[in-house]
Write a protein that holds these residues in place. Structure first.
Motif, PDB file in Angstrom:
ATOM      1  N   THR A   1     119.354  -1.938  35.274  1.00  0.00           N
ATOM      2  CA  THR A   1     119.242  -3.049  34.335  1.00  0.00           C
ATOM      3  C   THR A   1     117.812  -3.337  33.923  1.00  0.00           C
ATOM      4  OG1 THR A   1     119.172  -4.660  36.132  1.00  0.00           O
ATOM      5  CG2 THR A   1     121.332  -4.152  35.193  1.00  0.00           C
ATOM      6  N   ASP A   2     116.830  -3.014  34.783  1.00  0.00           N
ATOM      7  CA  ASP A   2     115.441  -3.337  34.472  1.00  0.00           C
ATOM      8  C   ASP A   2     114.522  -2.429  35.278  1.00  0.00           C
ATOM      9  OD1 ASP A   2     113.329  -4.674  33.310  1.00  0.00           O
ATOM     10  OD2 ASP A   2     113.425  -6.407  34.647  1.00  0.00           O
ATOM     11  N   SER A   3     113.338  -2.215  34.767  1.00  0.00           N
ATOM     12  CA  SER A   3     112.316  -1.496  35.519  1.00  0.00           C
ATOM     13  C   SER A   3     110.956  -2.028  35.088  1.00  0.00           C
ATOM     14  CB  SER A   3     112.393   0.010  35.279  1.00  0.00           C
ATOM     15  OG  SER A   3     112.069   0.312  33.947  1.00  0.00           O
ATOM     16  N   TYR A   4     110.034  -2.041  36.021  1.00  0.00           N
ATOM     17  CA  TYR A   4     108.693  -2.535  35.733  1.00  0.00           C
ATOM     18  C   TYR A   4     107.711  -1.905  36.704  1.00  0.00           C
ATOM     19  CZ  TYR A   4     110.658  -5.781  39.138  1.00  0.00           C
ATOM     20  OH  TYR A   4     111.316  -6.318  40.219  1.00  0.00           O
ATOM     21  N   PRO A   5     106.444  -1.800  36.279  1.00  0.00           N
ATOM     22  CA  PRO A   5     105.428  -1.164  37.126  1.00  0.00           C
ATOM     23  C   PRO A   5     104.958  -2.083  38.252  1.00  0.00           C
ATOM     24  CG  PRO A   5     104.465  -1.836  35.043  1.00  0.00           C
ATOM     25  CD  PRO A   5     105.932  -2.134  34.957  1.00  0.00           C
ATOM     26  N   LEU A   6     104.624  -1.479  39.382  1.00  0.00           N
ATOM     27  CA  LEU A   6     103.988  -2.159  40.504  1.00  0.00           C
ATOM     28  C   LEU A   6     102.582  -1.577  40.645  1.00  0.00           C
ATOM     29  CD1 LEU A   6     106.906  -2.054  43.101  1.00  0.00           C
ATOM     30  CD2 LEU A   6     106.231  -3.986  41.675  1.00  0.00           C
ATOM     31  N   GLU A   7     101.841  -1.987  41.674  1.00  0.00           N
ATOM     32  CA  GLU A   7     100.495  -1.439  41.861  1.00  0.00           C
ATOM     33  C   GLU A   7     100.545   0.005  42.342  1.00  0.00           C
ATOM     34  OE1 GLU A   7     101.673  -3.041  45.829  1.00  0.00           O
ATOM     35  OE2 GLU A   7     101.409  -4.189  44.018  1.00  0.00           O
TER      36      GLU A   7
ATOM     37  N   HIS B   1     116.961   9.625  36.492  1.00  0.00           N
ATOM     38  CA  HIS B   1     116.515   8.670  35.481  1.00  0.00           C
ATOM     39  C   HIS B   1     115.036   8.326  35.580  1.00  0.00           C
ATOM     40  CE1 HIS B   1     120.884   7.885  35.772  1.00  0.00           C
ATOM     41  NE2 HIS B   1     120.771   7.731  34.460  1.00  0.00           N
ATOM     42  N   ARG B   2     114.368   8.710  36.654  1.00  0.00           N
ATOM     43  CA  ARG B   2     113.004   8.231  36.885  1.00  0.00           C
ATOM     44  C   ARG B   2     112.011   8.657  35.813  1.00  0.00           C
ATOM     45  NH1 ARG B   2     111.198  11.500  42.291  1.00  0.00           N
ATOM     46  NH2 ARG B   2     111.410  13.579  41.409  1.00  0.00           N
ATOM     47  N   ASN B   3     112.208   9.778  35.176  1.00  0.00           N
ATOM     48  CA  ASN B   3     111.286  10.212  34.113  1.00  0.00           C
ATOM     49  C   ASN B   3     111.418   9.376  32.841  1.00  0.00           C
ATOM     50  OD1 ASN B   3     110.280  12.261  35.732  1.00  0.00           O
ATOM     51  ND2 ASN B   3     111.786  13.738  34.994  1.00  0.00           N
ATOM     52  N   PHE B   4     112.502   8.625  32.715  1.00  0.00           N
ATOM     53  CA  PHE B   4     112.755   7.850  31.504  1.00  0.00           C
ATOM     54  C   PHE B   4     112.500   6.368  31.682  1.00  0.00           C
ATOM     55  CE2 PHE B   4     115.554  11.566  31.574  1.00  0.00           C
ATOM     56  CZ  PHE B   4     115.053  12.225  30.477  1.00  0.00           C
ATOM     57  N   LEU B   5     112.093   5.944  32.892  1.00  0.00           N
ATOM     58  CA  LEU B   5     111.857   4.522  33.148  1.00  0.00           C
ATOM     59  C   LEU B   5     110.440   4.123  32.792  1.00  0.00           C
ATOM     60  CD1 LEU B   5     113.706   4.177  36.545  1.00  0.00           C
ATOM     61  CD2 LEU B   5     114.502   3.506  34.309  1.00  0.00           C
TER      62      LEU B   5
END
Length: 86
Positions: free
Chosen positions: A11-17, A82-86
Motif C-alpha cells: 500500500t505504501d513505501s518510503y525511504p529510511l536512512e 517488487h523491490r526494484n519498482f518501489l
C-alpha cells in the motif's frame, strides 16, 4: 500440516536512512477451516542486501510460532520481485 492462505498488497513505501526503504503491506491470512485469522498492515524493510519483514509487527499479529515463520517467508517472497519498482 495446517493450511493457510495469504493475500498481500503493497500500500505504501518510503525511504529510511542509509538507503533503506520501508514498505507497508496489507496482509490477510485465512485458515482453511477457521476462516480469517488476521487482517492488517505489516512493515517490511528493503535494503540492497535483501528483504526483511519487521519481526515486531509479525509477533504482535500472530501468536503461533510456525505461522510466524511461514508468514515471514511468504512476505519476503511477495516483496522481493517488487523491490526494484518501489
Amino acid at each position: 500440516m495446517e493450511e493457510y492462505s495469504f493475500r498481500f498488497h503493497i500500500t505504501d513505501s518510503y525511504p529510511l536512512e542509509n538507503g533503506k526503504m520501508e514498505a507497508v503491506v496489507r496482509t490477510k491470512i485465512k485458515h482453511a477451516e477457521r476462516g480469517s485469522l488476521y487482517e492488517g498492515y505489516l512493515r517490511v524493510h528493503i535494503t540492497k542486501i535483501g528483504v526483511f519483514p519487521v519481526a515486531k509487527d509479525i509477533a504482535e499479529a500472530i501468536s503461533i510460532r510456525s505461522l510466524r515463520q511461514q508468514l515471514a517467508a511468504e512476505l519476503k517472497r511477495y516483496v522481493r520481485p517488487h523491490r526494484n519498482f518501489l
